[in-house]
Design a protein around this motif. Sequence first.
Motif, short mmCIF file in Angstrom:
data_model
loop_
_atom_site.label_atom_id
_atom_site.label_comp_id
_atom_site.label_asym_id
_atom_site.label_seq_id
_atom_site.Cartn_x
_atom_site.Cartn_y
_atom_site.Cartn_z
N VAL A 1 31.73 23.55 22.77
CA VAL A 1 30.67 24.44 23.24
C VAL A 1 29.86 23.75 24.33
O VAL A 1 29.53 24.33 25.37
CB VAL A 1 29.76 24.87 22.08
N SER A 2 29.52 22.48 24.12
CA SER A 2 28.75 21.72 25.10
C SER A 2 29.48 21.63 26.42
O SER A 2 28.90 21.80 27.50
CB SER A 2 28.45 20.32 24.56
N ASN A 3 30.78 21.36 26.36
CA ASN A 3 31.58 21.26 27.59
C ASN A 3 31.58 22.57 28.36
O ASN A 3 31.46 22.60 29.60
CB ASN A 3 33.02 20.87 27.26
N ILE A 4 31.68 23.67 27.65
CA ILE A 4 31.69 24.99 28.30
C ILE A 4 30.35 25.27 28.96
O ILE A 4 30.28 25.72 30.11
CB ILE A 4 32.05 26.09 27.27
N LEU A 5 29.26 25.01 28.25
CA LEU A 5 27.92 25.27 28.78
C LEU A 5 27.60 24.38 29.97
O LEU A 5 26.80 24.75 30.84
CB LEU A 5 26.87 25.09 27.69
N ASN A 6 28.22 23.20 30.03
CA ASN A 6 27.96 22.27 31.13
C ASN A 6 29.02 22.37 32.23
O ASN A 6 29.05 21.54 33.14
CB ASN A 6 27.88 20.83 30.61
N GLY A 7 29.90 23.38 32.13
CA GLY A 7 30.85 23.65 33.19
C GLY A 7 32.00 22.68 33.29
O GLY A 7 32.63 22.56 34.34
N ARG A 8 32.30 21.97 32.19
CA ARG A 8 33.41 21.03 32.23
C ARG A 8 34.72 21.76 31.91
O ARG A 8 34.85 22.38 30.86
CB ARG A 8 33.19 19.90 31.22
N PRO A 9 35.71 21.69 32.80
CA PRO A 9 36.97 22.46 32.64
C PRO A 9 37.94 21.79 31.67
O PRO A 9 39.01 21.33 32.07
CB PRO A 9 37.52 22.47 34.07
N LYS A 10 37.56 21.76 30.40
CA LYS A 10 38.42 21.09 29.42
C LYS A 10 38.92 22.03 28.34
O LYS A 10 39.45 21.61 27.32
CB LYS A 10 37.66 19.93 28.77
N VAL A 11 38.74 23.35 28.53
CA VAL A 11 39.15 24.32 27.52
C VAL A 11 39.86 25.47 28.20
O VAL A 11 39.78 25.66 29.42
CB VAL A 11 37.93 24.86 26.73
N SER A 12 40.55 26.28 27.41
CA SER A 12 41.25 27.44 27.95
C SER A 12 40.25 28.51 28.35
O SER A 12 39.11 28.56 27.85
CB SER A 12 42.21 28.01 26.92
N GLU A 13 40.67 29.39 29.25
CA GLU A 13 39.80 30.48 29.70
C GLU A 13 39.47 31.41 28.54
O GLU A 13 38.34 31.92 28.44
CB GLU A 13 40.48 31.25 30.82
N GLU A 14 40.40 31.62 27.62
CA GLU A 14 40.16 32.48 26.46
C GLU A 14 39.04 31.93 25.60
O GLU A 14 38.13 32.66 25.18
CB GLU A 14 41.45 32.63 25.64
N ARG B 1 36.73 29.77 26.52
CA ARG B 1 35.48 29.77 27.30
C ARG B 1 34.81 31.13 27.24
O ARG B 1 33.59 31.23 27.01
CB ARG B 1 35.78 29.39 28.75
N GLN B 2 35.57 32.20 27.44
CA GLN B 2 35.01 33.54 27.41
C GLN B 2 34.48 33.89 26.02
O GLN B 2 33.43 34.52 25.89
CB GLN B 2 36.07 34.56 27.84
N LYS B 3 35.19 33.47 24.98
CA LYS B 3 34.76 33.74 23.61
C LYS B 3 33.42 33.07 23.32
O LYS B 3 32.51 33.68 22.75
CB LYS B 3 35.83 33.24 22.64
N VAL B 4 33.30 31.80 23.72
CA VAL B 4 32.05 31.06 23.47
C VAL B 4 30.90 31.67 24.27
O VAL B 4 29.80 31.88 23.74
CB VAL B 4 32.23 29.58 23.84
#
Length: 349
Positions: A18-31, A33-36
């Motif tokens: 969650v932290s990576n997504i909120l801080n814009g780090r591209p370490k997760v799938s797009e699916e 990211r959108q879910k979170v």
Amino acid sequence: MVTLKEIAKECNVSATTVSNILNGRPKVSEETRQKVLEVVHRRGYQPDYIAQGLRRKKTNCIGIVAEEIDQFTTPEILEGIMEVCEAKGYRTMIQNMRLYMRWNDTWYHNDTAYRSVMDPVMQEMISLKVDGLLYVAGHGRIIPYLAEHNSIPSVMVYAYTESEKVPSIVIDDEKGGYDMTKYLISKGHRRIGVIGGKKDNIHTQKRLMGYQTALFEEKIFYNPAWVRYGDWERPSGYEQARFLAQEGLTAIFCMNDNMTGGVYDYFHEKGVQIGEEISIVGFDNRDISEYFYPRLTTMELSLRRIGIESACLLLDSLESGQSLHTKNVVEKKIPCTLIERESVKCIIP
């Protein structure tokens, strides 16, 4: 308050994800990211910036201490500061000390009253762990206290500190007074009166110094009887115009537009045509200056630029890791701009 861990649990991912997504780090799938992001939006999650700052020892927050937000110079300065902070990804926290609203102009030399407001505000800024501080003064004067709180990198805005630890970004009053006087001389005026603000005010003193320098360069005699002092308000302009009207002047340089209004009042009352029989100039380029008749020639203060330069100096220091006192900027002067309208007559034959 919704926590990051609760968001992670609902999305069946780790808090780190969650932290990576909120801080814009591209370490997760797009699916993922959108879910979170959908859960974050639905639950109204807001990051705890203070907690984050404590962990990172950097809050990305700039403290702004204003002596009085209602002072005419302050809003444009703040606009310049906010523009830079927003562009560089810094949040701001503003404290309005309301010094003028509390005590009008009686607090300037009252150390006890001033510190009763200033000290708690500074302590709050320290406790909130702001990365840096911008002190926005209501008028130019020497303010020594900011250097005491040297745990926060600070810049003095629109006033002076005389401390290498706290640089100042100020208006170039002396050059403004010089340029205005040179302008009048270029129009053929040699008998130029002055209406300054309060005699002990730095703006008055520096603008008067510019006036004197311009006269000296043009080999024009400086006559102290042609220099009068008001209090920056319209009635004092009227009162001082009454004295100067007896001196056979061709032009009067008023050190702010408010007092210029009083000068207009006096000469209109006496049937003297401004811009023809007497030339008048002001300083500040307040909104009213364009609505005088004739429209007033005046000097514009670069207030937004003062805010921009102040914020840039502070943020550049924070981001480079170079302390402010090593940047060799003790005092930076921002020039004024002459706004020519119709209140000055050219009397060159």
